[in-house]
Design an enzyme around this catalytic site. Structure first.
Site, mmCIF file in Angstrom:
data_model
loop_
_atom_site.group_PDB
_atom_site.id
_atom_site.type_symbol
_atom_site.label_atom_id
_atom_site.label_comp_id
_atom_site.label_asym_id
_atom_site.label_seq_id
_atom_site.Cartn_x
_atom_site.Cartn_y
_atom_site.Cartn_z
ATOM 1 N N GLU A 313 0.915 -1.068 -0.251
ATOM 2 C CA GLU A 313 -0.696 -0.122 -0.296
ATOM 3 C C GLU A 313 0.963 1.168 -0.162
ATOM 4 O O GLU A 313 1.307 1.448 1.145
ATOM 5 C CB GLU A 313 -0.994 -0.032 0.812
ATOM 6 C CG GLU A 313 -2.034 -0.992 1.009
ATOM 7 C CD GLU A 313 -3.525 -0.923 2.106
ATOM 8 O OE1 GLU A 313 -2.907 0.119 3.059
ATOM 9 O OE2 GLU A 313 -4.403 -1.208 2.598
ATOM 10 N N GLU A 405 -5.787 -7.691 -1.464
ATOM 11 C CA GLU A 405 -6.504 -7.478 -0.065
ATOM 12 C C GLU A 405 -7.890 -6.782 0.255
ATOM 13 O O GLU A 405 -7.843 -5.555 0.153
ATOM 14 C CB GLU A 405 -5.183 -6.963 0.732
ATOM 15 C CG GLU A 405 -5.488 -6.141 2.358
ATOM 16 C CD GLU A 405 -4.810 -5.430 2.591
ATOM 17 O OE1 GLU A 405 -3.046 -5.793 3.088
ATOM 18 O OE2 GLU A 405 -5.352 -4.521 4.378
#
Ligand code: IDC
Length: 487
Positions: A313, A405
């Site tokens: 991320e 995710e």
């Protein structure tokens, strides 16, 4: 962690990926790449278009002497036509002139031999199909295919573009696991495709940080994931900081490889997740990433179940910074493992930029210069709802997306379990064949964990009472029948 920061939202239209580097200069006549240049070719160029975007599929037949590498050249009829992400060739555009160069595996074309390539593109003014093509600099003398009729709007479910040319059709699957059926994967248009060149969706679970929850990853737990949950996919979340990789590179590398093997033995795909989080600029870990991926790519090059996720991320970093990181790390992987799919994180906690006030257009307009890649989107269902879903629905028409995710909970990993929003999200992903992994296959003391605390110490993975609210829902969802076409 601040609220806004964690949220993906995003929007755009796009295409990204393989695009070749822009080359300055005017019209390019494709360079000669082989002394025995073809004396002709036949090209069938078909498109499927919608306002602003299109997919082109190109079938090339060599009508001349055998060649060991080729460059296909053409000129777009409108200055607003741009090549975006391509597959099965390396694309370069300069003005309206485009070249597509063969890759190692599809350069050989005997007389009469053919191969298929394609790309996603964008257009502004008009979108005519090219009238003429060259192969290795020689004008094609065979027929140029008729453009297919265009459609007024994109179809709600994404089109499956034929992709990598495979000279031979693989034999029927020898087993029934996801890996046995699908084999080596590749990106085809905006989809993930199997060895039969059919679009598929993989559904599975992400580990929690392997530095903390190794006790949940063993033969018994992975047997349950493969056989009871019928998962297709295990994402291996290797944090880099927070007592992760940086503290023991060789130890964590070995641990990841071990999970790759355990997934493979059970017929599951494995995502190797370089779980950068804080700091959010993946370039902070650039040297570590190069070392790590050189090692795991070499070690796993011959396996068909490995997918590389190069930055979990990215946050607090521009798309340009992420793209630069990707264009440094991807060649390291390709040098050792040329055919594996690579997944690239996106800006704003893999929100396609939305959580930073941007959207997917920054990717579409400036894609990573590499082939066979996908882009990451993450969501947490209790925090991210219709506005994010609208963006994903739009972006999925033009960008190959992989939800590596997501949580059924809030972006903190805890709080409310929102099964209504989770269900709406997963319906959207199913409709678009977007693959996903749920956070987490662990017994962490937080509502995102699939198991109640104490499950891993007890080894009671198959006990329905061990499942959390989220785990109960995800297991039911993931264990429904897969759709893996083989013809
Ligand atoms: C969370 C874990 C939590 C841990 C925290 C920091 O659930 O136990 O303390 O990380 O390491 C992400 C991240 C993922 C987060 C998750 C939930 O990729 O590492 O895990 N999340 O906050 N992005 C959005 C949410």
């Amino acid at each position: 962690m601040s609220l806004l920061k964690r949220l993906p939202r995003g929007r755009t239209l796009g295409v990204a990926g393989a695009v070749g580097a822009l080359v300055a200069g005017g019209l390019i006549l494709a360079p000669m790449v082989n002394a025995s240049a073809a004396s002709g070719c036949r090209v069938a160029y078909t498109t499927n278009q919608w306002p602003g975007g299109f997919t082109a599929n190109i079938a090339i037949t060599n009508l001349g002497d055998p060649i060991s590498a080729w460059t296909l050249g053409w000129t777009f009829g409108d200055a607003g036509q741009k090549v975006g992400q391509g597959w099965s060739a390396t694309y370069t555009q300069s003005g309206t002139a485009v070249t597509a160069k063969s890759l190692d595996y599809n350069g050989n074309l005997g007389t009469g031999g053919s191969t298929s390539i394609g790309f996603n593109g964008t257009w502004t003014g008009a979108n005519p199909n090219p009238a003429t093509f060259t192969l290795n600099g020689v004008a094609c003398t065979g027929t140029v295919g008729t453009p297919s009729p265009t459609t007024a709007s994109p179809s709600p479910s994404r089109s499956v573009s034929p992709s990598p040319s495979r000279s031979t059709t693989p034999p029927p699957p020898q087993g029934t696991t996801p890996l046995a059926i699908n084999g080596q994967l590749h990106v085809c248009g905006v989809n993930l495709c199997n060895q039969y060149n059919k679009a598929i969706q993989l559904r599975g679970m992400s580990t929690h940080g392997i530095q903390w929850f190794a006790s949940c990853l063993n033969n018994a737990s992975l047997d349950v994931l493969a056989n009871d949950w019928k998962a297709d996919l295990l994402r291996i979340a290797m944090y880099v900081q927070e007592q992760g990789y940086e503290t023991n590179p060789s130890g964590f590398t070995a641990q990841v490889n071990n999970y790759v093997d355990m997934a493979e033995a059970r017929g599951m795909y494995a995502i190797i997740d370089f779980h950068t989080l804080t700091p959010g600029d993946p370039n902070y870990n650039l040297d570590r990433a190069k070392t790590f991926f050189a090692s795991v790519a070499q070690r796993n090059a011959n396996k068909k179940n490995v997918i590389y996720e190069i930055a979990n991320e990215p946050n607090g970093v521009s798309w340009q910074g992420i793209k630069s990181y990707a264009e440094t790390v991807i060649p390291v992987i390709r040098a050792a493992d040329p055919d594996a799919v690579v997944i690239v994180g996106t800006r704003g906690w893999s929100s396609l930029g939305v959580s930073d006030g941007s959207n997917e257009s920054e990717i579409v307009n400036n894609p990573v210069n590499a082939t066979n890649i996908m882009y990451t989107f993450h969501f947490y269902a209790a925090s991210h709802k219709d506005d994010y879903r609208a963006v994903v629905a739009r972006a999925a028409r033009s960008l190959p997306l992989f939800v590596t995710e997501f949580g059924s909970v809030t972006y903190t990993g805890g709080g409310t379990v929102d099964l209504a929003s989770t269900g709406t999200w997963l319906d959207l992903l199913d409709q678009n064949k977007i693959s996903y992994a749920n956070w987490t296959y662990s017994d962490a003391n937080e509502s995102s964990a699939a198991f109640k605390s104490g499950t891993c110490a007890a080894g009671s993975y198959a006990n329905a009472n061990s499942l959390s609210e989220s785990g109960t829902y995800l297991r039911n969802r993931i264990r429904t029948a897969d759709n893996f076409p083989t013809s």
